[in-house]
Design a protein around this motif. Structure first.
Motif, PDB file in Angstrom:
ATOM      1  N   UNK A   1       1.153  -1.295  -0.141  1.00 26.93           N
ATOM      2  CA  UNK A   1      -0.141  -0.086   0.025  1.00 26.93           C
ATOM      3  C   UNK A   1       0.774   1.314   0.174  1.00 26.93           C
ATOM      4  N   UNK A   2       1.609   1.255   0.991  1.00 28.69           N
ATOM      5  CA  UNK A   2       2.748   2.508   0.946  1.00 28.69           C
ATOM      6  C   UNK A   2       3.901   2.741  -0.150  1.00 28.69           C
ATOM      7  N   UNK A   3       4.182   1.553  -1.277  1.00 26.11           N
ATOM      8  CA  UNK A   3       4.604   1.579  -2.197  1.00 26.11           C
ATOM      9  C   UNK A   3       3.947   1.871  -3.612  1.00 26.11           C
ATOM     10  N   UNK A   4       2.752   1.661  -3.624  1.00 27.99           N
ATOM     11  CA  UNK A   4       2.113   2.407  -4.464  1.00 27.99           C
ATOM     12  C   UNK A   4       0.888   3.835  -4.146  1.00 27.99           C
ATOM     13  N   UNK A   5       0.704   4.044  -2.805  1.00 28.17           N
ATOM     14  CA  UNK A   5       0.232   5.891  -3.066  1.00 28.17           C
ATOM     15  C   UNK A   5       1.813   6.280  -2.926  1.00 28.17           C
ATOM     16  N   UNK A   6       3.175   5.983  -2.417  1.00 28.85           N
ATOM     17  CA  UNK A   6       4.170   6.873  -2.779  1.00 28.85           C
ATOM     18  C   UNK A   6       4.286   7.231  -4.260  1.00 28.85           C
ATOM     19  N   UNK A   7       4.804   6.235  -5.143  1.00 27.39           N
ATOM     20  CA  UNK A   7       4.186   6.739  -6.689  1.00 27.39           C
ATOM     21  C   UNK A   7       3.474   7.126  -7.151  1.00 27.39           C
ATOM     22  N   UNK A   8       1.668   6.677  -6.840  1.00 22.28           N
ATOM     23  CA  UNK A   8       0.670   7.157  -7.269  1.00 22.28           C
ATOM     24  C   UNK A   8       0.674   8.944  -7.209  1.00 22.28           C
ATOM     25  N   UNK A   9       1.341   8.712  -5.745  1.00 23.85           N
ATOM     26  CA  UNK A   9       1.412  10.538  -5.421  1.00 23.85           C
ATOM     27  C   UNK A   9       2.154  11.403  -5.382  1.00 23.85           C
ATOM     28  N   UNK A  10       3.349  10.966  -5.898  1.00 27.55           N
ATOM     29  CA  UNK A  10       4.031  11.359  -7.268  1.00 27.55           C
ATOM     30  C   UNK A  10       3.541  11.735  -8.696  1.00 27.55           C
ATOM     31  N   UNK A  11       3.064  10.990  -8.823  1.00 36.50           N
ATOM     32  CA  UNK A  11       2.349  11.125 -10.512  1.00 36.50           C
ATOM     33  C   UNK A  11       1.799  12.388 -10.681  1.00 36.50           C
ATOM     34  N   UNK A  12       0.977  11.982  -9.018  1.00 35.96           N
ATOM     35  CA  UNK A  12      -0.409  13.356  -9.129  1.00 35.96           C
ATOM     36  C   UNK A  12       0.829  14.863  -9.384  1.00 35.96           C
ATOM     37  N   UNK A  13       1.638  15.031  -8.483  1.00 35.62           N
ATOM     38  CA  UNK A  13       1.887  15.920  -8.451  1.00 35.62           C
ATOM     39  C   UNK A  13       2.375  16.378  -9.785  1.00 35.62           C
ATOM     40  N   UNK A  14       3.047  15.694 -10.557  1.00 36.89           N
ATOM     41  CA  UNK A  14       3.930  15.382 -11.661  1.00 36.89           C
ATOM     42  C   UNK A  14       2.942  15.905 -12.803  1.00 36.89           C
ATOM     43  N   UNK A  15       1.587  15.022 -12.775  1.00 35.24           N
ATOM     44  CA  UNK A  15       0.849  15.361 -13.962  1.00 35.24           C
ATOM     45  C   UNK A  15       0.284  17.045 -14.029  1.00 35.24           C
TER      46      UNK A  15
END
Length: 444
Positions: free
Chosen positions: A162-176
């Motif tokens: 859960x942590x790994x997925x949330x970290x990756x997608x949170x970074x993607x959300x900022x970048x998008x």
């Protein structure tokens, strides 16, 4: 006996991992949608291709969980980690192959999907191909995430995925947001910004899973980091069955969408609204199935047949109860919930047809998904492949296309889906009652 709390923890963990990517996609669509219709259409087609690839390769999660859980249950954590290592090698090899194939073919694939006859189609094809060519470089790491989820579910590590997925997608959300529109000092890249955000976010998640499996290997004296042809061959045998099973789902639902489109705009819109609700409920029920898969695999690995049977019964009861509650909510909200999606009276009228099929099907699905998880945990992928193909070819597909021939409309399509679920229910219930799935030990 496995407690209800343990089932709940595994279920919530799996649900969080399953639901995070669709939530990110909604954000991505909203951000790109502000660029214009062409960019939104290009993103939709590009993410569709990535989604199809991911769906067909879910064996890296489900197959790995089944094999890992067996060894974990037998007290062989080192062997369980080894399954994760070999699944990671498959992920890397398949991912690199897909990049090599899809990069040059991206314009051709997009042209086939979009066509070139409508105004602006060429621009959509070019934009979608450009988006896919960037995002495709993240596929090896997306597949590494699947493999990582698989072996970590098998050893019942619920927090880290859960942590790994949330970290990756949170970074993607900022970048998008930043890269697409040039916010907060980021360069304004437009649609390619979405692709780069996807690449970085998915890549970060995959990298975290890769680091974890390497650390596990270093902590243990026995798992080998090099490819093991024997283990890889066994994993690919299960992969074959799971890919064919997944492909049957894709063919059925694509056929249903194609036929619904031939009944008019209102019909296809209504079909898609109810289908999206069905897919959301599928994610929820699938999270319970994943819990069953992990727990049953571990119990059979430990040769605890009675425990495996108890888990099967408990998860099935919980899944049926949850699906029953959901059916009650959707039945009570039949006049209100569709209005959250559209105010068009013609579409709302059309939704009333598949709505009650959807409601009636939920309790059936609750049992089917739970028993699917039990049989996957037991490594009974060959049976599930055959049962799913038989239900698709003998029930769903004929009724879909007969609906077109005899003008049965959405009622015919959704009758096909209900028959598909009923046939699967009969198959998996019969299999579980037979006891043929209760093979103990680490080999499956």
């Amino acid at each position: 006996m496995v407690s209800g709390r343990r089932i709940a923890v595994l279920t919530v963990s799996a649900l969080a991992v399953l639901i995070a990517p669709p939530l990110y996609l909604l954000l991505d669509l909203a951000v790109v949608g502000r660029l214009g219709g062409n960019e939104l259409a290009a993103l939709g087609v590009g993410t569709l291709v990535l989604s199809v690839i991911s769906t067909q390769l879910t064996f890296l999660s489900y197959g790995t969980t089944a094999r890992t859980a067996r060894k974990y249950g037998a007290g062989d954590r080192s062997g369980a980690v080894s399954e994760g290592v070999q699944a990671s090698w498959i992920a890397i090899a398949v991912g690199v192959l897909l990049v090599a194939v899809m990069y040059p073919l991206a314009p051709t694939v997009m042209r086939l999907l979009v066509g070139t006859s409508s105004p602006g189609a060429e621009q959509v094809v070019d934009d979608a191909a450009g988006w896919l060519r960037i995002a495709m470089f993240g596929v090896p790491l997306i597949l590494l995430s699947m493999a990582g989820n698989g072996w970590m579910r098998g050893v019942q590590d619920t927090r880290r995925p859960v942590v790994y997925v949330v970290v990756g997608l949170s970074v993607a959300a900022v970048l998008v947001i930043g890269l697409t529109h040039g916010v907060a000092g980021f360069p304004r890249l437009g649609l390619p910004g979405s692709a780069f955000a996807n690449l970085v976010g998915q890549g970060l998640t995959g990298l975290l899973f890769l680091i974890r499996v390497v650390r596990e290997v270093r902590r243990s004296s026995s798992p080998r980091i090099a490819p093991d042809p024997v283990v890889i061959r066994a994993q690919l045998v299960m992969a074959r069955d799971l890919v064919l099973r997944s492909l049957s789902f894709q063919v059925c639902f694509l056929s249903a969408a194609a036929v619904a489109a031939r009944f008019g705009v209102a019909a296809v819109a209504a079909h898609q609204v109810v289908l999206q609700l069905w897919e959301f409920m599928s994610l929820f029920l699938d999270s319970l199935a994943i819990a069953a898969q992990s727990l049953v695999g571990a119990a059979l690995g430990a040769r605890a047949v009675d425990s495996a049977m108890g888990i099967a019964r408990r998860v099935t009861v919980v899944s049926l109860a949850a699906a029953g509650v959901a059916a009650g909510v959707f039945a009570a909200g039949g006049a209100l919930i569709p209005k959250l999606f559209t105010s068009d009276p013609e579409i709302l009228d059309a939704i009333s047809v598949p709505w009650w099929y959807f409601v009636a099907m939920l309790p059936i699905a609750g049992v089917v998904f739970a028993l699917d998880g039990v049989l996957l945990g037991a490594g009974d992928a060959r049976f599930l492949r055959t049962a799913t193909l038989a239900a698709a070819l003998g029930g769903f597909l004929p009724l879909i296309w007969l609906s077109l021939v005899f003008d049965w409309g959405l009622a015919g399509i959704w009758t096909g889906l209900v028959v598909f679920m009923v046939l699967r229910l009969i198959a998996v219930a019969t299999r579980v009652r037979s006891g043929h799935w209760r093979r103990t030990g680490v080999a499956i």
